[in-house]
Design an enzyme around this catalytic site. Structure first.
Site, short mmCIF file in Angstrom:
data_model
loop_
_atom_site.label_atom_id
_atom_site.label_comp_id
_atom_site.label_asym_id
_atom_site.label_seq_id
_atom_site.Cartn_x
_atom_site.Cartn_y
_atom_site.Cartn_z
N GLY A 1 -13.04 5.58 -2.82
CA GLY A 1 -13.75 4.85 -3.85
C GLY A 1 -12.92 3.83 -4.60
O GLY A 1 -13.17 3.56 -5.78
N GLU B 1 -15.23 -7.99 1.22
CA GLU B 1 -16.00 -7.10 2.11
C GLU B 1 -17.46 -6.99 1.69
O GLU B 1 -18.32 -6.79 2.53
CB GLU B 1 -15.37 -5.71 2.13
N ARG C 1 -24.49 -2.11 -6.98
CA ARG C 1 -23.60 -1.01 -7.36
C ARG C 1 -23.41 -0.96 -8.88
O ARG C 1 -23.34 0.12 -9.47
CB ARG C 1 -22.24 -1.16 -6.67
N ARG D 1 1.24 -0.50 2.56
CA ARG D 1 1.71 -1.39 3.62
C ARG D 1 2.52 -2.50 2.97
O ARG D 1 2.12 -3.07 1.96
CB ARG D 1 0.52 -1.95 4.39
N LYS E 1 3.63 4.16 -10.32
CA LYS E 1 4.66 3.33 -10.97
C LYS E 1 4.06 2.77 -12.24
O LYS E 1 2.94 2.27 -12.25
CB LYS E 1 5.12 2.19 -10.05
N GLN E 2 4.81 2.82 -13.32
CA GLN E 2 4.43 2.18 -14.57
C GLN E 2 5.72 1.74 -15.24
O GLN E 2 6.51 2.57 -15.70
CB GLN E 2 3.63 3.14 -15.47
N ARG E 3 5.95 0.45 -15.28
CA ARG E 3 7.25 -0.07 -15.73
C ARG E 3 7.56 0.33 -17.16
O ARG E 3 8.71 0.58 -17.49
CB ARG E 3 7.27 -1.59 -15.59
#
Length: 456
Positions: free
Chosen positions: A213, A241, A250, A392, A429-431
């Site tokens: 989702g 898409e 939606r 990726r 990750k959170q700087r």
């Protein structure tokens, strides 16, 4: 070609060029002030070589002065002294300016003339593309906007530097003002973990396996932020898409809390109406709200970075409003041709695109959320929860992104789990904050994520 254009002299100010060079000879500290001046900004070739020679001497450090002796020797070593007019010309430069005080003013003239020459050059490239007509019109328009923007967006040192006093002023402005305030997602526990929400100038990557989702989550967040900040900001959603009508359906399902499949069933067979009177009341209310929410949807397969950037800039100019959020859905199906070169691969192209979005977030001063697919390794592990290495081009994406979020639903992999209808929002990750997991409600039938505590 415009008649007579090919015979005109390109914009330049030789007097300003001479004044800048002479100012450095008078006061070597001028170079430290004019750090954003490059050789290419000089119109006359001899002036480019002299400026480069000055920079070469400066780069060696130490106590090397930049004067007639050292500059002549540097140019002589490179076989360029006679080409620039010899030592006599350098003496003339040193005597041409009585003071170095106005060097920044002269440099500004130099940069303006250089920008005009670049505009002329890039306009020629645009004309060539238009005459050749080898590309689709919309791609020519995208490239044309980017070529013009490449010139107009060039920043001076004043715009991207701050001394101690300026830094303190910026801090107080940040601390006491609205600059840098986060945009709340409307998911209470998520906002608390993120220090208030999504911060301006941040590149945010949202990754998840198939069927979890991720597009639904991105759309929910965009819709909520767009509504919450509609008085001052707009939001943009770039979908590659889904079509705009599917996205809107939606949004209606999520806002009206109506089963999305019942909406589709009504569309296919209105006579066999599966929607109740209460459903229609909620749908009408949702549609009225959506009309007023400034969320603009761009639906087009295989968008390029240049297309997205140019549309975002054009939207801001046309509407005269800032952006609260830009969503790109999704990264791996974009057109990477602008970043592809001989020998390049998908990983490097994805990395370059991510870095371009990072710069765009700074430019637009808004968060950009880029939806990303994951590698197939996540499906092969016993524990299917995503991790940073599953992205990726993970190295380049991890470097570019300020925050990286993942979604996971155990019910997809374990049908008998006790976590039915529960999604994990994973902060990978959170700087400027902690990593961790926030559990959310997932209503797949209604295409929405909610906070567990409030149900909103």
């Amino acid at each position: 070609m415009i008649q007579g254009l090919e015979t005109r002299v390109a914009p330049n100010s030789l007097d300003a060029e001479v004044a800048v060079l002479g100012a450095v000879l008078l006061d070597n500290d001028t170079l430290a002030v004019l750090t954003d001046v490059t050789p290419e900004m000089f119109y006359r070739e001899s002036h480019r070589r002299i400026w480069q020679a000055m920079k070469n001497i400066e780069s060696r450090g130490g106590d090397n002065p930049i004067d007639l002796v050292t500059l002549s020797e540097e140019l002589r070593t490179r076989g360029q002294l006679d080409e620039i007019g010899g030592a006599t010309y350098l003496i003339g430069l040193s005597e041409s300016v009585p003071t170095a005080v106005y060097a920044e003013y002269y440099a500004r003239i130099l940069k303006e003339k250089h920008a005009l020459r670049q505009l002329i050059h890039n306009s020629g490239r645009i004309m060539q593309m238009a005459y050749e007509s080898e590309l689709p019109v919309d791609e020519i328009q995208d490239r044309a906007q980017q070529l013009i923007y490449d010139v107009t967006s060039q920043e001076t040192v004043e715009a991207d530097s701050a001394d101690g006093e300026q830094a303190v002023g910026l801090f107080m402005e940040w601390l006491e003002g609205n600059k840098g305030q986060p945009f709340a997602t409307g998911l209470k526990d998520v906002d608390e973990m993120l220090g208030g929400g999504l911060y301006p100038e941040s590149l945010i990557v949202l990754g998840a396996p198939p069927r979890v989702g991720k597009s639904t989550f991105a759309l929910n967040v965009a819709d909520r932020i767009a509504e919450s900040y509609k008085d001052e900001y707009d939001a943009l959603y770039f979908a590659m898409e889904m079509s705009a009508d599917e996205i809107t359906s939606r949004r209606v399902a999520a806002r009206a809390r109506v089963d999305f499949q019942r909406l589709r069933a009504y569309k296919q067979d209105p006579k066999n109406n599966p929607l109740t009177e209460q459903d229609w009341t909620r749908i009408s209310k949702a549609l009225e709200t959506i009309r007023q929410v400034p969320l603009t949807i761009y639906d087009r397969p295989g968008m390029s970075y240049n297309y997205i950037a140019s549309k975002a800039r054009a939207h801001m100019r046309k509407r005269g409003k800032k952006l609260s959020l830009v969503v790109v859905d999704y990264l791996q199906i974009m057109d990477f041709s602008a970043f592809s070169k001989a020998g390049s691969n998908e990983s490097s192209e994805i990395g370059k695109t991510a870095n371009a979005f990072k710069r765009l977030a700074r430019e637009l001063q808004c968060p950009i959320m880029v939806v990303s697919s994951l590698s197939r390794d996540v499906e092969k592990r016993p524990n299917h929860r995503p991790m940073l290495s599953d992205l990726r081009a993970s190295g380049d994406i991890e470097y570019a992104a300020k925050e990286i979020f993942f979604l996971y639903r155990d019910e997809i992999y374990n049908p008998d789990t006790d976590q039915q209808g529960i999604a994990e929002f994973i902060i990978g990750k959170q700087r400027n904050g902690p990593v961790g997991v926030v559990k959310l409600q997932f209503h797949g039938a209604q295409m929405r994520f909610n906070s567990l505590a409030t149900g909103n």
